[in-house]
Design a protein around this motif. Structure first.
Motif, short mmCIF file in Angstrom:
data_model
loop_
_atom_site.label_atom_id
_atom_site.label_comp_id
_atom_site.label_asym_id
_atom_site.label_seq_id
_atom_site.Cartn_x
_atom_site.Cartn_y
_atom_site.Cartn_z
N GLY A 1 0.60 0.31 -5.48
CA GLY A 1 -0.20 0.04 -4.28
C GLY A 1 -1.13 1.16 -3.86
N VAL A 2 -1.45 2.08 -4.80
CA VAL A 2 -2.48 3.09 -4.50
C VAL A 2 -3.83 2.40 -4.67
CG1 VAL A 2 -3.52 5.27 -5.29
CG2 VAL A 2 -1.02 5.04 -5.20
N THR A 3 -4.71 2.54 -3.69
CA THR A 3 -6.02 1.87 -3.78
C THR A 3 -6.91 2.62 -4.78
OG1 THR A 3 -6.98 3.24 -2.05
CG2 THR A 3 -5.92 1.20 -1.33
N TYR B 1 -0.05 6.59 -16.33
CA TYR B 1 0.22 6.94 -14.93
C TYR B 1 -0.74 6.24 -13.97
CZ TYR B 1 1.78 9.58 -10.90
OH TYR B 1 2.29 9.92 -9.67
N ASN B 2 -2.00 6.13 -14.35
CA ASN B 2 -2.96 5.49 -13.44
C ASN B 2 -2.60 4.02 -13.21
OD1 ASN B 2 -5.37 5.71 -11.82
ND2 ASN B 2 -6.42 4.48 -13.36
N LEU B 3 -2.19 3.33 -14.28
CA LEU B 3 -1.81 1.91 -14.10
C LEU B 3 -0.54 1.79 -13.27
CD1 LEU B 3 -2.65 0.46 -17.65
CD2 LEU B 3 -3.92 0.13 -15.52
N PHE B 4 0.35 2.75 -13.42
CA PHE B 4 1.57 2.73 -12.59
C PHE B 4 1.22 2.89 -11.11
CE2 PHE B 4 4.95 5.15 -10.40
CZ PHE B 4 6.00 4.26 -10.51
N SER C 1 0.78 -1.23 0.00
CA SER C 1 0.00 0.00 0.00
C SER C 1 0.83 1.30 0.00
CB SER C 1 -0.90 -0.08 1.23
OG SER C 1 -1.35 1.16 1.56
N THR C 2 0.46 2.22 -0.87
CA THR C 2 1.14 3.52 -0.93
C THR C 2 0.11 4.63 -0.78
OG1 THR C 2 2.84 2.67 -2.43
CG2 THR C 2 2.51 5.04 -2.43
N PRO C 3 0.20 5.45 0.27
CA PRO C 3 -0.75 6.56 0.42
C PRO C 3 -0.46 7.69 -0.58
CG PRO C 3 0.70 6.37 2.36
CD PRO C 3 1.17 5.38 1.35
N ILE C 4 -1.51 8.38 -1.04
CA ILE C 4 -1.30 9.40 -2.09
C ILE C 4 -0.53 10.62 -1.60
CG2 ILE C 4 -3.09 8.76 -3.73
CD1 ILE C 4 -4.97 10.75 -2.39
#
Ligand code: SF4
Length: 188
Positions: A52-54, A44-47, A5-8
């Protein structure tokens, strides 16, 4: 290549430390222009999905940026669907995977577009200026620019990695999300 998970709120910092140049350029363009054309949004969205961005965070992230130029209603109608679609939540629920280097390098990139691979698609002077702007030493800027000019895009990317991390990645770079994973293994 999927990461945990990666927070924005970490994306600005991560774009400087752990993104390959293709994604750093897209992040910067989005942050400064609050707009990206379709192919750039897909890349960019797929990256960010892969790092790990939800889905909920991705929707929030795109909405915050794009609604600096368009109204929220338009975002909900025109853009939210495609963000969800890429996360496999609409239509046939295909689980789209993040694009790899060969696909990105072979993209068609028109004027005023920010997707693609900067080592291939950016004109050499702009590439050099960008790298200087990031504080990359002149010798390395020259090396990366020469490699790009000669068509050695993946080696140029690996050299950029080496400058930022003071070492080579453990595995060869063939995918932006692989680059990210290699970087986090060193920096996280
Ligand atoms: Fe991105 Fe791959 Fe180009 Fe590196 S070589 S900038 S990861 S497309």
């Amino acid at each position: 290549w999927t990461s945990t998970s990666t927070p924005i709120d970490k994306l600005d910092e991560l774009s400087r430390t752990s993104y390959p140049l293709c994604m750093r350029s897209l992040h910067e363009a989005l942050r400064t222009q609050h707009h990206l054309k379709n192919s750039a949004r897909i890349q960019y969205n797929l990256f960010i999905k892969g790092i790990g961005v939800t889905l909920e965070d991705a929707l929030r992230f795109w909405k915050i940026e794009l609604t600096k130029k368009i109204d929220p209603d338009k975002f909900d109608k025109q853009y939210a669907y495609s963000v969800r679609h890429m996360f496999g939540k609409e239509g046939k629920q295909t689980n789209y995977t993040p694009l790899g280097c060969p696909k990105i390098i072979s993209s068609a990139v028109g004027p005023g577009e920010y997707h693609g691979c900067p080592y291939k698609h950016m004109d050499h002077e702009s590439l050099r200026q960008k790298l200087f702007g990031y504080g990359i030493p002149a010798e390395s800027v020259n090396e990366i620019a020469e490699l790009s000019k000669d068509g050695h895009y993946l080696i140029a990317c690996t050299t950029y990695f080496k400058v930022l991390h003071n070492r080579l990645p453990d595995r060869a770079i063939t995918h932006p999300n692989g680059y990210f994973v290699e970087s986090r293994a060193i920096l996280a």
